[in-house]
Design an enzyme around this catalytic site. Structure first.
Site: not given
Ligand code: NAD
Length: 515
Positions: A248, A252, A269
């Site tokens: 998400s 990022g 991403e």
């Molecule tokens: P999320 O951000 O909740 O988690 C993604 C990953 O990040 C997980 O492994 C999580 O443990 C880790 N994470 C979260 N906070 C963190 C932090 N503070 N420090 C380090 N790691 C951390 O996302 P999600 O719900 O798993 O996935 C959905 C999101 O991902 C949507 O926003 C979607 O658009 C995006 N996404 C983007 C792409 C792309 O290529 N642009 C591809 C797939 C998913």
């Protein structure tokens, strides 16, 4: 809306057994565990925990970074085509275990069978691509201004690459990063989503077999399970020169400044808010098919899911009526059933986000013209099956500008193509986009510099379902990263400029005379 799967969801025990079988087939063993760091392996199909697996912590991540760092010199010094042999073997094992891994993707991420197989196929495809790449990593020879000199640009492995991945592509995104990083001579530490540990265990077991079969250094890959805490060392350690993070925008925003503060590199991403423009000349049959796959497929849980439809007012009523009709026929339910087109949302939070977004849209003057309701709550109250929704909006209000990770398609109308382009680009995200038109001028305008501002701009196909041959990623708050094909490999290597003097003189650049 037909509901063939009502009360026919598989049981949690059956899913757990199926998961254990698939894991065993892939060679994963000894993963079940308890204790303070244990993770629940849960299936969104029933919303219940299957079993718990041993999780990791920040100190496990430190150990993993040290092991991957120790393996790096030998791997860096292994010729790239020999490194390719490891990825080739991984591709063979993925092909052999395609169905096992796809079953785990369905169990953990809720993807329908065909999309789960497609995700594993994408892993196989990137292995093929990376094997070819391993013989084609190239530099350049440039013209030197000095006689008897040559100027070269050469590319070198970076070191340990930290891969943080999201739940919705639990294995393909790992493969995009890992196959390319490995042929580039990097070693990898992977922290998958805490929602999808099983697919990660199975993929890692297959890679470990490939490592053993090809004699590659054992530490070229390490897996760390857990949440944000377990990922923290990947974000903060100076021993991780590159972090490739998918997830998400919120994630990022948390990690990008930390990586930048230590002058690390990031491939980000992040979320998308992808739109299609449908012009009056569009082939509406084709457009409708492309829109339904992109907007309702994967239950709206792709980063490239179509979330906005910007349609010319002359064709809006007809197109929306067609879409609404198709939406009412979508089979929603057990993703293992071949009839099903829309599986479950990942969990309660996703459902709550969808409801809130729909309420905000209605408060902004939106009209829900299809879907939006919950299904199968009687069969599994902790599972969240929803009807993909279409909402006609009076304008692009705040809720439309946000990514809600659920199947909501907002419909906006336009009169002039300039207005459509302006609406299209007036969101913070910049991942994927498309135009449906048979007017060459509109198609070319959409893909020109003043057209779509996204990393992916398609013509007459939907926003989702990219091939791995092109570079994948997006602009603005999507993060600017690029993965997969084309020259995305350069992101996993460092560049050196080499000036080589093969003469007996020492002329200085810019004609400088120094005695
Ligand atoms: P999320 O951000 O909740 O988690 C993604 C990953 O990040 C997980 O492994 C999580 O443990 C880790 N994470 C979260 N906070 C963190 C932090 N503070 N420090 C380090 N790691 C951390 O996302 P999600 O719900 O798993 O996935 C959905 C999101 O991902 C949507 O926003 C979607 O658009 C995006 N996404 C983007 C792409 C792309 O290529 N642009 C591809 C797939 C998913």
């Amino acid at each position: 809306m037909s509901d063939t799967s009502e009360n026919t969801l598989p049981g949690t025990a059956e899913l757990a057994e199926r998961a254990r079988r698939a894991l065993a087939a892939c060679g994963a063993a000894g993963y079940e565990g308890s204790g303070p760091n244990a993770l629940s392996a849960r299936s969104p199909i029933t919303g219940q925990d299957l079993f718990t697996v041993a999780g990791g912590t920040g100190s496990d991540a430190h150990e993993a970074i040290a092991a991957a760092g120790a393996a790096f010199p030998a791997w860096r010094d292994t010729p790239a085509p020999v490194r390719g042999a490891l990825v080739k073997r991984l591709g063979e094992l993925l092909t052999e275990h395609k169905q096992d891994l796809a079953d785990l993707v369905t169990i953990e991420a809720g993807k329908i069978g065909s999309e789960a197989l497609g995700e594993v196929q994408e892993m196989i495809d990137i292995c093929d691509l990376a094997v070819g790449m391993s013989r084609q990593l190239e530099g350049r020879t440039l013209a030197s201004e000095r006689p008897g000199h040559k100027l070269l640009e050469t590319w070198h492995p970076l070191g340990v690459v930290g891969v943080i991945s999201a739940f919705n592509f639990p294995v393909a995104v790992w493969a995009w990063n890992t196959a390319v990083a490995l042929v580039c001579g990097d070693t990898v530490v992977w922290k998958p989503s805490e929602l999808t540990p099983l697919t990660a265990l199975a993929s890692t077991a297959l890679l470990e077999r490939a490592i053993a079969d090809t004699g590659a250094p054992e530490g070229v890959h390490r897996l760390v399970l857990g949440g944000a805490d377990a990922a923290a060392p990947l974000v903060d350690s100076p021993d991780v020169p590159l972090v490739s993070a998918t997830g998400s925008e919120r994630m990022g925003r948390e990690i990008a400044p930390r990586i930048a503060a230590r002058f690390g590199r990031a491939i980000l991403e992040l979320g998308g808010n992808n739109a299609a423009i449908v012009t009056p000349s569009a082939d509406l049959d084709l457009a409708a098919r492309g829109i339904v796959f992109s907007a309702a497929g994967t239950a709206g849980q792709r980063c490239t899911t179509m979330r906005r439809l910007i349609v010319h007012e002359d064709v809006a009523d007809e197109l929306v009526a067609r879409l609404a009709k198709v939406y009412t026929g979508l089979n929603i339910g057990d993703p293992f059933s071949e009839e099903t087109l829309v599986g479950p949302l990942v969990g309660e939070r996703a459902h709550a986000a969808m409801r809130t977004a729909l309420e905000r849209a209605v408060a902004d003057g939106g009209e829900v013209v299809a879907g939006g309701g919950r299904r199968l709550a009687g069969a599994a109250q902790d599972a969240y099956y929803v009807e993909p929704a279409i909402v006609r909006m009076p304008g692009q209000t705040d809720v439309v500008k946000e990514e809600t990770f659920a199947p909501i398609l907002y419909v906006l109308t336009y009169r002039a193509f300039d207005e459509a382009l302006a609406l299209h680009n007036d969101v913070p995200q910049g991942l994927s986009s498309s135009v449906f038109t048979t007017d060459q001028r509109e198609a070319d305008r959409f893909t020109a510099s003043a057209g779509s501002d996204c990393g992916i701009a398609n013509v007459n196909i939907g926003t989702s379902g990219a091939e791995i041959g092109g570079a994948f990623g997006g602009e603005k708050t999507t993060g600017g990263g690029r993965e997969s094909g084309s020259d995305a490999w350069r992101g996993y290597m460092r560049r050196a400029t080499n000036t080589v003097n093969y003469s007996t003189e020492l002329p200085l650049a810019q004609g400088v005379n120094f005695g």
